[in-house]
Design a protein around this motif. Structure first.
Motif, mmCIF file in Angstrom:
data_model
loop_
_atom_site.group_PDB
_atom_site.id
_atom_site.type_symbol
_atom_site.label_atom_id
_atom_site.label_comp_id
_atom_site.label_asym_id
_atom_site.label_seq_id
_atom_site.Cartn_x
_atom_site.Cartn_y
_atom_site.Cartn_z
ATOM 1 N N ARG A 261 0.798 -1.224 0.000
ATOM 2 C CA ARG A 261 0.000 0.000 0.000
ATOM 3 C C ARG A 261 0.831 1.275 0.000
ATOM 4 N NH1 ARG A 261 -2.768 -0.756 5.833
ATOM 5 N NH2 ARG A 261 -3.163 -2.787 4.860
ATOM 6 N N TYR A 262 2.157 1.152 0.183
ATOM 7 C CA TYR A 262 2.983 2.354 0.301
ATOM 8 C C TYR A 262 3.878 2.533 -0.923
ATOM 9 C CZ TYR A 262 1.457 2.186 5.134
ATOM 10 O OH TYR A 262 0.696 2.150 6.260
ATOM 11 N N GLY A 263 3.269 2.570 -2.102
ATOM 12 C CA GLY A 263 4.037 2.797 -3.313
ATOM 13 C C GLY A 263 4.839 1.578 -3.728
ATOM 14 N N VAL A 264 5.782 1.780 -4.665
ATOM 15 C CA VAL A 264 6.601 0.697 -5.197
ATOM 16 C C VAL A 264 8.061 1.148 -5.214
ATOM 17 C CG1 VAL A 264 7.049 -0.826 -7.147
ATOM 18 C CG2 VAL A 264 4.715 -0.143 -6.636
ATOM 19 N N ILE A 265 8.932 0.312 -4.677
ATOM 20 C CA ILE A 265 10.367 0.539 -4.711
ATOM 21 C C ILE A 265 10.968 -0.394 -5.758
ATOM 22 C CG2 ILE A 265 12.520 0.418 -3.412
ATOM 23 C CD1 ILE A 265 10.886 0.935 -0.886
ATOM 24 N N ASN A 266 11.783 0.173 -6.667
ATOM 25 C CA ASN A 266 12.475 -0.605 -7.684
ATOM 26 C C ASN A 266 13.975 -0.504 -7.443
ATOM 27 O OD1 ASN A 266 10.262 -1.273 -9.839
ATOM 28 N ND2 ASN A 266 9.939 0.866 -9.273
ATOM 29 N N ALA A 267 14.646 -1.610 -7.568
ATOM 30 C CA ALA A 267 16.096 -1.626 -7.435
ATOM 31 C C ALA A 267 16.656 -2.723 -8.319
ATOM 32 C CB ALA A 267 16.519 -1.854 -5.979
ATOM 33 N N ALA A 268 17.820 -2.482 -8.912
ATOM 34 C CA ALA A 268 18.437 -3.461 -9.800
ATOM 35 C C ALA A 268 19.946 -3.263 -9.801
ATOM 36 C CB ALA A 268 17.890 -3.336 -11.225
ATOM 37 N N TYR A 269 20.654 -4.360 -10.052
ATOM 38 C CA TYR A 269 22.109 -4.323 -10.174
ATOM 39 C C TYR A 269 22.507 -5.292 -11.276
ATOM 40 C CZ TYR A 269 27.081 -4.738 -9.197
ATOM 41 O OH TYR A 269 28.440 -4.736 -9.324
ATOM 42 N N ALA A 270 23.431 -4.851 -12.144
ATOM 43 C CA ALA A 270 23.926 -5.697 -13.235
ATOM 44 C C ALA A 270 25.423 -5.503 -13.370
ATOM 45 C CB ALA A 270 23.215 -5.363 -14.548
ATOM 46 N N GLN A 271 26.078 -6.556 -13.825
ATOM 47 C CA GLN A 271 27.525 -6.505 -14.022
ATOM 48 C C GLN A 271 27.855 -7.093 -15.382
ATOM 49 O OE1 GLN A 271 29.917 -7.582 -10.652
ATOM 50 N NE2 GLN A 271 31.635 -8.288 -11.922
ATOM 51 N N SER A 272 28.831 -6.483 -16.044
ATOM 52 C CA SER A 272 29.266 -6.942 -17.365
ATOM 53 C C SER A 272 30.753 -7.242 -17.322
ATOM 54 C CB SER A 272 28.968 -5.882 -18.430
ATOM 55 O OG SER A 272 29.805 -4.753 -18.274
ATOM 56 N N ASN A 273 31.178 -8.181 -18.165
ATOM 57 C CA ASN A 273 32.599 -8.468 -18.334
ATOM 58 C C ASN A 273 32.786 -9.110 -19.693
ATOM 59 O OD1 ASN A 273 32.154 -11.408 -18.017
ATOM 60 N ND2 ASN A 273 31.724 -10.849 -15.881
ATOM 61 N N GLY A 274 33.998 -9.306 -20.066
ATOM 62 C CA GLY A 274 34.319 -9.900 -21.351
ATOM 63 C C GLY A 274 35.812 -10.078 -21.481
ATOM 64 N N ASP A 275 36.212 -10.797 -22.546
ATOM 65 C CA ASP A 275 37.627 -11.057 -22.765
ATOM 66 C C ASP A 275 38.348 -9.757 -23.092
ATOM 67 O OD1 ASP A 275 37.078 -13.702 -22.350
ATOM 68 O OD2 ASP A 275 36.879 -14.163 -24.500
ATOM 69 N N GLY A 276 39.380 -9.461 -22.325
ATOM 70 C CA GLY A 276 40.216 -8.309 -22.611
ATOM 71 C C GLY A 276 39.623 -6.982 -22.216
#
Length: 763
Positions: A376-391
């Motif tokens: 009932r008290y709104g919506v909280i959004n949170a996200a975390y992403a990580q990227s990597n690759g050769d070199g």
């Protein structure tokens, strides 16, 4: 006690029930009784088999369940499969031998919970017929010494195995090279039972609010809630209460009634999706038979970011990236890439998200949540992403936001940060993600309108910042006018204000005026127009600017196409333009021209009968052509559509097997609907027997498909008259047959048919 004695489940004596003495101990044997079961004085199940043993009534548990009791798990039947009413905790009852009934008075724990309101609908049964649709949108313009011509086209085949479509655009004129550019070629199939969609060809990858979709050439498997438009996929608030007696239940959300129904005594749960977005106040009103009311108020919050508990949403793609879409450099990459997104409602308050990407030298993995505290008290959004690759160095992205909308005020806050090294599949074509994003917006309800404020700030990969702040005010003056004003301050576009005024001028006409001021320059535009009627016809618009530029245009909407044309002035040049679009349908061996078909359609056949009025959703949509066909271009895909024949517009001698049909097509496809209309061929004939007299009344006349009964004076009424049909009958050992001549004219006398065959064998 008159009328019976009440007894508790803890045990009692059945002596002298209803004033009638029971058999003595030596006479008490097992008695079989057939009694009506009443719950709260209401008949729940008639004539149920009971057993009376040692002053105890027993019955099969299934009979109590069928009567509406929720038996506890600890109730165990005896060796004969019966359970004594005394052994059921929380159950009181009254046995009335003179009325041959037992009245049950169950406690709350024994009453099943009634579920009211929304219930998950069953999957739709989709009709999939085969056909072909060609869509076109042509545009031509001439101004000064430049001429431009373009044609957008799409070809779509559909059938039981899905649909295959190809789209493209052709260009010509002085503005560039003449060429045809292919846009998309794709096969897709949707399954409404599993809510899945498969696709192969050109597609756009799925994603989440914190990811970036990409264009690909490959295959896709995804959840598609669109195939079940009546399914509510977002959390629905539940309202629980207990009715002590049969009552009526009403649900009000923000003082607007959204549900009303009846409930039996006992606990109940009301599931109903409130038709509001944001915060609200729900009130459940329970009114019993005596008019007594009980009100329960519950705060709620509705949003479209969470999934209902137990529901999942996903999208999986694999293929190659597509670069330069819609241009001459359109091509595909050489390396295989993959993309996956998944969401699930762990509870009505919490939805979790997972995302992954894989490509040449790029790997991305991330997770996110959408959480509403206490729902009932709104919506909280949170996200975390990580990227990597050769070199390459590892990069990361994080985002957080909060959104709350009420009836009078609402706001939306969002922040996202990407490190310099963060890369995703969109980065492979040179489109780097933003380094920073910030957003803060707020709106306030004011009398007759709203006030909004928005602040945006972002920084791209080159570290060039950009900031925008805007304030807007809108006011509605009923049917008379609508006014909106906006002021903005942008690092790149500068500062400015704008004002717009809209004035309705009757049912089809309106006028508008707008004034913009930016960086010391003014721009004023005034226009008046007549809207095109939805059912078709003419519309027009006249527009003038303070710079001297202007435009005059007209629009015509017909059943076969829609055309827009006009003249304009830009600076010292005067030009002309025209644009037209529509669809051509091939189905059931027929070709139809239609205005643009945006969703599903139906081809209705009346078995060759022309000028038959066809109703769509109880309104006349058109009449069949000379071949007995009509195209209905505006059906709703994945939903039930009502199509019928208007019987008042049919000729008198036409037989209609069924007037109304409910059909459900897939989206962007068509169905065939055949009405087997047949002309009534009726006539009366006079039959003569072998002696030349009329056949006796009541004689059974045999036909190839059934029989008929002769009336007085040998007359026989034939509802379905068939030329050349043979009629046979027998009388007193003599068999006769006659052959029907061609159907006589309506005003002709009834033909007299004499017996042609005479023998002594009864047919």
């Amino acid at each position: 006690m008159a009328g019976g004695t009440a007894h508790a489940a803890a045990g009692f004596s059945l002596a002298s029930l209803d004033g009638e003495p029971l058999p003595s101990a030596q006479d008490r044997t097992t008695q079989t009784l057939y009694l009506d079961i009443l719950i709260d004085e209401r008949l729940a199940r008639p004539l149920v088999r009971f057993t009376l043993v040692d002053d105890r009534l027993s019955v099969e548990p299934a009979e109590l369940s069928a009567a509406g009791l929720a038996l506890p798990s600890g109730v165990a039947p005896d060796a004969h499969g019966r359970v004594a009413l005394d052994d059921i905790a929380g159950l009181s009852y009254r046995y009335e031998p003179s009325m041959q009934r037992v009245v049950l008075m169950p406690g709350r724990a024994l009453r099943p919970t009634s579920v009211l309101g929304y219930r998950m609908p069953a999957p739709v049964a989709v009709q999939r017929d085969q056909g072909l649709v060609f869509e076109y949108d042509a545009y031509a313009r001439s101004i000064g010494d430049q001429q431009t011509l373009s044609l957008g086209s799409g070809l779509r085949w559909f059938g039981r195995y899905g649909s295959l479509e190809a789209t493209g655009v052709s260009r010509g004129g002085d503005g560039g090279s003449d060429a045809y550019d292919r846009l998309d070629t794709r096969w897709s199939y949707s399954d409404p039972d599993r809510m899945w969609t498969w696709a192969a060809g050109d597609l756009i990858s799925g994603g989440l609010a914190w990811t970036r979709p990409v264009r690909m050439g490959g295959v896709q498997w995804r959840r598609n809630f669109g195939v079940r438009p009546d399914l509510v996929v977002y959390p629905m608030p539940q309202f629980s209460a207990v009715a002590t007696v049969p009552s009526s239940v009403e649900l009000y959300v923000n003082n607007v009634r959204q549900y009303t129904g009846e409930v039996d005594a006992g606990p109940f749960v009301l599931n109903e999706f409130p038709r509001v977005v944001g915060a609200g106040q729900a009130v459940v009103v329970v009114t019993d038979a005596l008019g007594r009311t009980t009100q329960t108020s519950v705060p709620l919050y509705t949003d479209y970011q969470r999934l209902a508990q137990g529901l999942s949403d996903f999208s999986f793609e694999a293929g190659v990236l597509r670069n330069g879409y819609g241009s001459d450099s359109d091509d595909y990459g050489d390396d295989v890439v993959a993309n996956a997104s998944w969401r699930r409602g762990l509870s009505d308050e919490l939805t979790v998200e997972l995302h992954g990407e894989s490509g040449p030298d790029v790997k991305v993995a991330g997770a996110g949540v959408a959480w509403s505290p206490l729902g009932r008290y709104g919506v909280i959004n949170a996200a975390y992403a990580q990227s990597n690759g050769d070199g390459v160095s590892a990069g990361h992205q994080n985002s957080v936001g909060y959104q709350w909308f009420g009836q009078l005020v609402g706001f939306d806050l969002y922040r996202q940060r990407n490190s310099q090294a963060f890369r995703d599949l969109g980065s492979l074509d040179g489109s780097a993600p933003l380094r920073e994003q910030d957003r803060a917006s707020m709106w306030v309800s004011v009398p007759r309108g709203s006030l909004s404020m928005t602040w945006l700030r972002y920084r791209d990969i080159t570290d060039v910042p950009s900031r925008t702040f805007s304030v807007g005010l809108s006011q509605s003056f009923g049917r008379y006018a609508y006014v909106s004003a906006n002021a903005f301050d942008d690092d790149r576009a500068g500062r400015g204000v704008s004002l717009s005024l809209s004035l309705p001028l009757g049912q089809h006409h309106d006028a508008s005026f707008s004034l913009d001021h930016q960086d010391g320059r003014n721009n004023a535009v005034a226009s008046v127009r007549r809207g095109v009627p939805y059912e078709g016809g003419w519309g027009w618009q006249a527009q003038a600017r303070d710079s001297g530029d202007g435009q005059l245009s007209a629009t015509w909407r017909g059943n076969a196409t829609e055309v827009w044309m006009g003249v304009d002035r830009v600076g010292d040049d005067v030009g002309a333009f025209a644009q037209g679009g529509g669809s051509v349908v091939w189905m059931d061996g027929q070709v139809f021209a239609s205005r643009r078909i945006s969703d599903a359609f139906a081809v209705v056949s009346t078995n060759g009968v022309a000028d038959v009025p066809i109703l769509y959703e109880n309104r006349v949509a058109g009449r069949t052509n000379r071949s007995g066909y009509l195209l209905l271009p505006e059906l709703r895909g994945w939903q039930t559509n009502r199509i019928a024949i208007d019987p008042d517009g049919l000729p008198a001698k036409v037989e209609v097997p069924a007037i109304e049909h409910l059909v459900t097509p897939a989206d962007r496809s068509g169905i065939q609907l055949h009405y087997r209309l047949t002309a009534l061929r009726t006539a009366t004939v006079v039959l003569l027997d072998a002696n030349g007299g009329p056949v006796a009344a009541g004689t059974r006349i045999r036909r190839p498909e059934g029989s008929a009964i002769a009336g007085y004076d040998g007359e026989l009424w034939l509802e379905h008259y068939v030329d050349g049909e043979t009629l046979q009958w027998s009388h007193a050992g003599q068999g006769c047959r006659v052959t029907l001549p061609p159907l006589p004219a309506a005003a002709s006398p009834a033909p007299t048919l004499a017996c042609q065959t005479r023998d002594t064998t009864t047919p």
